[in-house]
Design an enzyme around this catalytic site. Sequence first.
Site, PDB file in Angstrom:
ATOM      1  N   HIS A  51      42.472 106.522  49.384  1.00 24.78           N
ATOM      2  CA  HIS A  51      42.356 107.541  50.426  1.00 24.78           C
ATOM      3  C   HIS A  51      43.714 108.168  50.707  1.00 24.78           C
ATOM      4  O   HIS A  51      44.733 107.491  50.708  1.00 24.78           O
ATOM      5  CB  HIS A  51      41.830 106.929  51.730  1.00 24.78           C
ATOM      6  CG  HIS A  51      40.539 106.195  51.574  1.00 24.78           C
ATOM      7  ND1 HIS A  51      39.333 106.736  51.934  1.00 24.78           N
ATOM      8  CD2 HIS A  51      40.264 104.947  51.091  1.00 24.78           C
ATOM      9  CE1 HIS A  51      38.362 105.862  51.687  1.00 24.78           C
ATOM     10  NE2 HIS A  51      38.908 104.769  51.176  1.00 24.78           N
ATOM     11  N   ASP A 308      41.714 101.023  46.665  1.00 22.82           N
ATOM     12  CA  ASP A 308      41.092 101.493  47.907  1.00 22.82           C
ATOM     13  C   ASP A 308      42.127 101.579  49.028  1.00 22.82           C
ATOM     14  O   ASP A 308      41.872 101.203  50.175  1.00 22.82           O
ATOM     15  CB  ASP A 308      39.942 100.567  48.307  1.00 22.82           C
ATOM     16  CG  ASP A 308      38.843 101.294  49.089  1.00 22.82           C
ATOM     17  OD1 ASP A 308      38.959 102.526  49.261  1.00 22.82           O
ATOM     18  OD2 ASP A 308      37.895 100.627  49.541  1.00 22.82           O
TER      19      ASP A 308
END
Length: 417
Positions: A51, A308
Amino acid sequence: MTQMDQVIDVLITDGTIAALAPVIADMPADTNVCDCQGLVLAPGLVDCYSHSGEPGYESRETLASLKRAAMAGGFTRIALLPDTQPTIDQPALVAQIQQQWLQIPPAPPDHVPWSTTLAQNPRLFLWGALTVNAAGQQMAELGELAKSGVIGFADGAAIANLGLVQRLLEYAQPWGKPIALYACDHALARNGVLREGLDAIQLGLPIVPVAAESAALAALLEVVASVNIPVHIMRVSTARSVDLIATAKARGLPITASTTWMHLLLNTKAAWGYDPNLRLEPPLGTPEDQTALVKAVQTGVIDAIAIDHTPYTYEEKTVAFAEAPPGAIGLELALPLLWQAFVVPNRWTALELWQALSTRPAICLGQTPATIAPGHPAEAILFDPQQSWQVTATTLQSLARNTPWYGQTMTGRVVIP
């Protein structure tokens, strides 16, 4: 990768591997000779999904800080999920982010471990949202996104409507791009924050039942079987899911799968300190889950280790465990911690670790893996498995500090030759 694990000389010319040999004596007179004894030369790492803060949440992470974190962690390719603000569901935003990434200077500050001789400027790939605003309600303009150059399609969040999932798979099929899906039944998960088991009960934390993942995964696999197109299953976190994936692969379903690095290193027992940095999505599994995941990565049932990387500000994470937003940073920490946990005690070989962090993630993204071989680009890193460093605001390149290892000493780091 060349599956080579030995001491060897490597000649690099103009960013290309020119020769590999036990001893290279015939080299140009102006060759810069580096003594890298004790270091590991290996292909750059590949992250299937992480992200960014920017655009929209620059206080968490900017593209510039993300790029430096990727460099420092040894990642030469990184794929970002579309949950920015605005969401990456429009072609114009894809071009804007890619252009901004390219304009970030490739040479970081002097204290960042980096070598322009080896690894190249990390390449950014963007997942296009499957649904508008990644909200799981309405199909995004997949055709336009495909033409804009996205690596594939993923919301990063679970899509509850299986009818919509089936239509998405059918519509996306002609574009031939990877599709990544996250299996979670939020109706079953409710407000849970830790995987069901003795630890969650004793800690008094709301549980997430195994069925929240396994039931959703079983349904997704049925949809994949009906459409029969390749799908990547994200964030596998339970032993039951490992069984389902193994069975599906044995049946010939065209799937790949990944788990995150923290689910391999930790389990619910780590939550006894109520550290909000251990509030993850999906939650940490039980010791039995962790054991199954570790074995599945080694055997290839789970293809890839994903980072992640999920940055948050200090204020966002400095709350009670159950109130913390889920996620932790990891681009700079994954390699040294995985090396210490698995390679040092001989649980995995170095080649097995690199398969899961570099070769197979590239394949999951539909890309050709980097390789250390004559004639190939030197998309490689140098890793010092003995170097110690402390995780501090000074040493981290990410703007975010949300990691349970903050303030601790690491062993192993990507280095300059």
